[in-house]
Design a protein around this motif. Structure first.
Motif, PDB file in Angstrom:
ATOM      1  N   LEU A 190     -14.184  -5.526  36.504  1.00  0.00           N
ATOM      2  CA  LEU A 190     -14.840  -6.448  35.587  1.00  0.00           C
ATOM      3  C   LEU A 190     -14.275  -7.842  35.795  1.00  0.00           C
ATOM      4  N   ALA A 191     -15.172  -8.809  35.985  1.00  0.00           N
ATOM      5  CA  ALA A 191     -14.788 -10.221  36.104  1.00  0.00           C
ATOM      6  C   ALA A 191     -15.484 -10.991  34.996  1.00  0.00           C
ATOM      7  N   HIS A 192     -14.696 -11.640  34.162  1.00  0.00           N
ATOM      8  CA  HIS A 192     -15.223 -12.377  33.013  1.00  0.00           C
ATOM      9  C   HIS A 192     -14.792 -13.835  33.131  1.00  0.00           C
ATOM     10  N   PHE A 193     -15.753 -14.727  33.428  1.00  0.00           N
ATOM     11  CA  PHE A 193     -15.503 -16.163  33.510  1.00  0.00           C
ATOM     12  C   PHE A 193     -15.755 -16.786  32.139  1.00  0.00           C
ATOM     13  N   HIS A 194     -14.852 -17.684  31.751  1.00  0.00           N
ATOM     14  CA  HIS A 194     -14.981 -18.346  30.457  1.00  0.00           C
ATOM     15  C   HIS A 194     -14.737 -19.837  30.655  1.00  0.00           C
ATOM     16  N   PHE A 195     -15.770 -20.642  30.378  1.00  0.00           N
ATOM     17  CA  PHE A 195     -15.686 -22.099  30.447  1.00  0.00           C
ATOM     18  C   PHE A 195     -15.983 -22.658  29.061  1.00  0.00           C
ATOM     19  N   GLU A 196     -15.177 -23.611  28.653  1.00  0.00           N
ATOM     20  CA  GLU A 196     -15.350 -24.202  27.326  1.00  0.00           C
ATOM     21  C   GLU A 196     -15.259 -25.721  27.430  1.00  0.00           C
ATOM     22  N   THR A 197     -16.259 -26.387  26.851  1.00  0.00           N
ATOM     23  CA  THR A 197     -16.314 -27.844  26.829  1.00  0.00           C
ATOM     24  C   THR A 197     -16.474 -28.291  25.384  1.00  0.00           C
ATOM     25  N   THR A 198     -15.635 -29.214  24.954  1.00  0.00           N
ATOM     26  CA  THR A 198     -15.681 -29.717  23.583  1.00  0.00           C
ATOM     27  C   THR A 198     -15.940 -31.215  23.618  1.00  0.00           C
ATOM     28  N   ALA A 199     -16.626 -31.692  22.595  1.00  0.00           N
ATOM     29  CA  ALA A 199     -16.941 -33.112  22.465  1.00  0.00           C
ATOM     30  C   ALA A 199     -16.765 -33.519  21.013  1.00  0.00           C
ATOM     31  N   PRO A 200     -16.280 -34.722  20.759  1.00  0.00           N
ATOM     32  CA  PRO A 200     -16.147 -35.199  19.373  1.00  0.00           C
ATOM     33  C   PRO A 200     -17.515 -35.496  18.788  1.00  0.00           C
ATOM     34  N   PRO A 201     -17.612 -35.655  17.482  1.00  0.00           N
ATOM     35  CA  PRO A 201     -18.915 -35.974  16.874  1.00  0.00           C
ATOM     36  C   PRO A 201     -19.419 -37.333  17.324  1.00  0.00           C
ATOM     37  N   LEU A 202     -20.734 -37.497  17.263  1.00  0.00           N
ATOM     38  CA  LEU A 202     -21.345 -38.741  17.714  1.00  0.00           C
ATOM     39  C   LEU A 202     -20.953 -39.931  16.841  1.00  0.00           C
ATOM     40  N   LEU A 223     -24.473 -18.505  26.942  1.00  0.00           N
ATOM     41  CA  LEU A 223     -24.212 -19.882  26.504  1.00  0.00           C
ATOM     42  C   LEU A 223     -24.191 -19.882  24.981  1.00  0.00           C
ATOM     43  N   HIS A 224     -23.039 -20.194  24.420  1.00  0.00           N
ATOM     44  CA  HIS A 224     -22.873 -20.214  22.963  1.00  0.00           C
ATOM     45  C   HIS A 224     -22.515 -21.629  22.537  1.00  0.00           C
ATOM     46  N   LEU A 225     -23.251 -22.147  21.561  1.00  0.00           N
ATOM     47  CA  LEU A 225     -23.103 -23.523  21.112  1.00  0.00           C
ATOM     48  C   LEU A 225     -22.811 -23.539  19.620  1.00  0.00           C
ATOM     49  N   THR A 226     -21.778 -24.268  19.244  1.00  0.00           N
ATOM     50  CA  THR A 226     -21.414 -24.449  17.839  1.00  0.00           C
ATOM     51  C   THR A 226     -21.287 -25.936  17.559  1.00  0.00           C
ATOM     52  N   SER A 227     -21.990 -26.388  16.535  1.00  0.00           N
ATOM     53  CA  SER A 227     -22.004 -27.804  16.215  1.00  0.00           C
ATOM     54  C   SER A 227     -21.750 -27.998  14.734  1.00  0.00           C
ATOM     55  N   SER A 228     -20.946 -29.001  14.443  1.00  0.00           N
ATOM     56  CA  SER A 228     -20.694 -29.392  13.055  1.00  0.00           C
ATOM     57  C   SER A 228     -21.058 -30.861  12.854  1.00  0.00           C
ATOM     58  N   GLU A 229     -22.065 -31.301  13.592  1.00  0.00           N
ATOM     59  CA  GLU A 229     -22.495 -32.697  13.500  1.00  0.00           C
ATOM     60  C   GLU A 229     -23.066 -33.029  12.132  1.00  0.00           C
ATOM     61  N   PHE A 230     -23.647 -32.038  11.473  1.00  0.00           N
ATOM     62  CA  PHE A 230     -24.378 -32.292  10.237  1.00  0.00           C
ATOM     63  C   PHE A 230     -23.586 -31.873   9.004  1.00  0.00           C
ATOM     64  N   HIS A 231     -22.255 -31.665   9.180  1.00  0.00           N
ATOM     65  CA  HIS A 231     -21.394 -31.298   8.053  1.00  0.00           C
ATOM     66  C   HIS A 231     -20.223 -32.271   8.050  1.00  0.00           C
ATOM     67  N   SER A 232     -20.335 -33.285   7.236  1.00  0.00           N
ATOM     68  CA  SER A 232     -19.276 -34.292   7.189  1.00  0.00           C
ATOM     69  C   SER A 232     -17.998 -33.761   6.559  1.00  0.00           C
ATOM     70  N   SER A 233     -18.120 -32.742   5.709  1.00  0.00           N
ATOM     71  CA  SER A 233     -16.938 -32.202   5.046  1.00  0.00           C
ATOM     72  C   SER A 233     -16.202 -31.179   5.882  1.00  0.00           C
ATOM     73  N   SER A 234     -16.725 -30.868   7.047  1.00  0.00           N
ATOM     74  CA  SER A 234     -16.091 -29.855   7.890  1.00  0.00           C
ATOM     75  C   SER A 234     -14.822 -30.418   8.513  1.00  0.00           C
ATOM     76  N   VAL A 235     -13.807 -29.566   8.582  1.00  0.00           N
ATOM     77  CA  VAL A 235     -12.542 -29.992   9.181  1.00  0.00           C
ATOM     78  C   VAL A 235     -12.678 -30.060  10.695  1.00  0.00           C
ATOM     79  N   GLU A 236     -13.253 -29.022  11.299  1.00  0.00           N
ATOM     80  CA  GLU A 236     -13.460 -28.989  12.734  1.00  0.00           C
ATOM     81  C   GLU A 236     -14.818 -29.611  13.032  1.00  0.00           C
ATOM     82  N   SER A 237     -14.804 -30.816  13.505  1.00  0.00           N
ATOM     83  CA  SER A 237     -16.041 -31.532  13.764  1.00  0.00           C
ATOM     84  C   SER A 237     -16.251 -31.639  15.259  1.00  0.00           C
ATOM     85  N   GLY A 238     -17.520 -31.857  15.631  1.00  0.00           N
ATOM     86  CA  GLY A 238     -17.846 -31.994  17.033  1.00  0.00           C
ATOM     87  C   GLY A 238     -18.716 -30.857  17.511  1.00  0.00           C
ATOM     88  N   ILE A 239     -18.837 -30.755  18.843  1.00  0.00           N
ATOM     89  CA  ILE A 239     -19.652 -29.740  19.495  1.00  0.00           C
ATOM     90  C   ILE A 239     -18.764 -28.940  20.428  1.00  0.00           C
TER      91      ILE A 239
END
Length: 671
Positions: A51-63, A224-240
């Motif tokens: 079994l070969a499992h590749f994992h790539f993660e890219t994070t970006a700050p909120p706009l 491809l899994h995407l998590t965004s908190s762009e629309f939650h200003s009260s969220s501690v973990e912000s960004g994409i």
């Protein structure tokens, strides 16, 4: 004094450049907070595969803090998609093959999060009003279809998407889910997926993704899994946060390991990165913050290796690390690991998995990384499985009615139960079922029957909660969500549902209608069983996105088979035959009619006269022209009927002579 203006000009130019660069870094400084990491997990499987499992993660700050839509590492297409359609969370997977839960495991984070159904699966959560969710879903599917070169736009039809209440994913009504079981997965889908990486497949761990090596494997799933908190200003973990995972099950070349120790056991095939992928790792991606390769030995394998280590008759230690498995004679690694982690999990006290870590920082083109594992003695083990093995099949015959059956078989799992007393009657094993059925499969939900250990059981004793959304013709599919509570000592269970097969319009049939129609896989969830792996080594696992993902608790989840239902289809050859015969008749009729209408009699006579004059000799023509001129009349060419009549008369005379000769000869011969 003559050089002073030029010097002043250069100083002013340097100062202007410094001010410009300082302004750029002040404005776009948050853009460089984007991070990218690449990791690879390798794990030998009990059935002689890897079994070969590749994992790539890219994070970006909120706009709001990035001062614009400019990105340094994060793919711009994904950021625009999030901002355009207000996507809070999304997951898209392309899968070829089916995950083998018995041999490859069903009680670990990889099997629960990355074992997907065949074809395409997409679900998304939108942060829009409920009356705009369907429009956002339609636009999202069309955008992803063009981005990944797939038929994801077909998910907008009434047979493929549905809204959930509570069975699949908790949401407040903004969730949509759809699958395409018949979608073929090929390099046209993998190439756009790789283009989202900063280094693509030119450098780093992604350079191992050789197309022929991947697609000849037994299982291939790109997620491809995407998590965004762009629309939650009260969220501690912000960004994409964008997670890209590729899970492949490959078969190593076993021509070098054909040694057999007994009639049942064989030596596991030895392998290396260059043997299973055809390439070596020539260094990390320069834009990656972390680049690591992990080798995991699961609990069952560690137990067998420890038993092999205790055997005094086997010698030949292999110093591969510090800590557990230090003097293991069962295998040999070609590269010494940088670190070794041991799993810390209270639910599995008998054994713990072991993880070897390799950092790609010090490898380059001149010194490539090629991890290899060589087995010395045969080892037989089994992967941890889910508490119940689920499967789905069809019953009945004919093209009118049928029955969908879902069966559960106990895997004799005793570890991980939340209840201490398994034998007590109060102990219950919960299983949630989520199933989507197309509208042309008319399921009668009141025919639900439950069997426990081969005996019929009252529905109220097993079904604790049920939510049914009946299908509507050509509008929406049918959705069934169940919460089942079985006794912990259950050995087998089954559910049955009867259905009728509907009729489709001739325009609604797919190109290969005689193959059958697909019913998407059902989702089986065991919420009381959590899959997580904790590796404790100075909290270094928190620095690894993949290991941090493994630490998150998620319920055990599995998918059933895709059902193929034959429906009544019309004879598509009959319209073809009617069309061909009709076209032939019309062609003959109109051809003859046009020939008659366009024919000119005078022109044909002139053509016949010219042809007859050409056939006649030149001397008769000259004589006729001379006589016509002497008489003062216009010369006319000889008539074709005369020539034809003379020719016919000569032929008739010849026939008469032949018949007369035959008659005379017959009279003479008869006498």
């Amino acid at each position: 004094m003559a050089h002073l203006p030029r010097r002043t000009h250069s100083i002013l130019l340097i100062l202007s450049f410094q001010i410009c660069f300082s302004t750029i870094f002040a404005v776009f400084g948050s853009v460089f907070q984007e991070e990218f990491s690449e990791e690879l997990l390798l794990k030998p499987l009990p059935d002689r595969k890897v079994l070969a499992h590749f994992h790539f993660e890219t994070t970006a700050p909120p706009l709001s803090t990035s001062h614009g839509r400019h990105h340094h590492l994060f793919p711009k297409a994904i950021a625009q998609l999030v901002q355009k359609f207000h996507v809070k969370e999304m997951e898209l997977s392309f899968t070829q093959g089916r995950w083998n839960y018995d041999r490859w495991g069903g009680f670990d984070p990889i099997s629960s999060s990355n074992a997907k159904p065949p074809g395409v699966e997409l679900w998304a959560v939108f942060d829009v009003p409920k009356d705009q969710v369907d429009a956002s879903w339609k636009n999202l599917t069309h955008t992803l279809s063009g981005l990944f070169c797939a038929s994801i736009n077909f998910l907008e039809s009434s047979t493929t998407y549905s809204a959930h209440e509570w069975g699949f994913h908790p949401s407040s009504g903004g969730l949509r889910y759809g699958t395409l079981p018949r979608e073929a997965v090929c390099t046209e889908n993998l190439t756009p997926w790789l283009k989202l990486l900063p280094c693509r497949d030119k450098a780093g761990l992604s350079a191992l993704l050789d197309r022929p090596s991947i697609y000849r494997g037994f299982y291939h799933s790109q997620r491809l899994h995407l998590t965004s908190s762009e629309f939650h200003s009260s969220s501690v973990e912000s960004g994409i946060v964008l997670e890209q995972a590729l899970t492949v099950v490959l078969q190593p070349n076993s021509h070098k390991t054909s040694k057999t120790f007994s009639s049942e056991t064989k030596l596991q095939p030895s392998w290396s990165l260059s043997s299973i992928f055809g390439r070596k790792v020539t260094g990390r991606c320069v834009l990656a913050k972390t680049s690591n390769v992990y080798l995991q030995l699961e609990r069952g394998l560690v137990t067998e290796l420890e038993n092999l280590q205790k055997d005094n008759t086997i010698t030949g230690p292999d110093h591969v690390g510090s800590g557990g498995l230090k003097d293991n004679p069962g295998f040999e690694l070609s590269v010494r690991p940088d670190k070794m982690y041991k799993e810390v999990n209270s639910l599995h006290r008998k054994s713990s998995s072991v993880l070897y870590e390799y950092s790609i920082e010090r490898y380059s083109v001149f010194e490539p990384f090629d991890l290899g594992l060589t087995w010395k003695f045969p080892v037989v083990w089994s992967c941890p499985r889910a508490p119940l093995h689920s499967s789905r099949f069809l019953m009945g015959s004919g093209n009118q009615r049928g029955t969908i059956a879902i069966s559960f078989i106990s895997t004799d799992l005793e570890e991980g139960f939340l209840s201490a007393n398994i034998g007590e009657e109060s102990c219950k094993l919960q299983a949630d079922i989520f199933q989507v059925v197309p509208w042309y499969i008319k399921v009668y939900y009141h025919t639900l029957r439950v069997f426990v250990d081969g005996q019929p059981e009252a529905i109220t004793n097993v079904v604790e909660k049920m939510h049914v959304s009946p299908s509507e013709d050509k509008v929406s599919p049918g959705v069934m969500e169940l919460v089942l509570k079985f006794p912990c000592a259950v050995k087998s269970a089954a559910l049955t549902l009867e259905f009728d097969k509907g009729f489709l319009h001739i325009d609604e049939y797919p190109p290969d209608a005689n193959q059958g129609f697909d019913i998407p896989s059902a989702v089986i969830i065991f919420p009381n069983f959590q899959t997580s792996m904790h590796y404790l080594e100075d909290n270094s696992s928190n620095k690894s996105p993949m290991l941090s993902k493994f630490q998150e608790k998620s319920p055990v989840l599995s998918y059933t088979e895709v059902l193929l239902v034959p429906l009544t289809t019309p004879d598509f050859s009959m319209p073809y035959n009617v069309i061909t015969i009709t076209c032939t008749v019309f062609a003959l009729y109109f051809g003859s009619l046009l020939n008659v209408l366009r024919r000119r009699v005078g022109e044909e006579e002139r053509i016949l006269k010219n042809s007859a004059s050409k056939k006649a000799g030149r001397l008769p023509q000259l004589l006729s022209r001379l006589s016509a001129k002497l008489r003062g009349k216009e010369w006319e060419p000889p008539q074709s009927p005369s020539t034809s009549s003379s020719f016919i008369s000569s032929k008739l005379l010849l026939k008469v002579l032949i018949v007369a000769g035959v008659a005379v000869f017959w009279q003479y011969y008869s006498e």
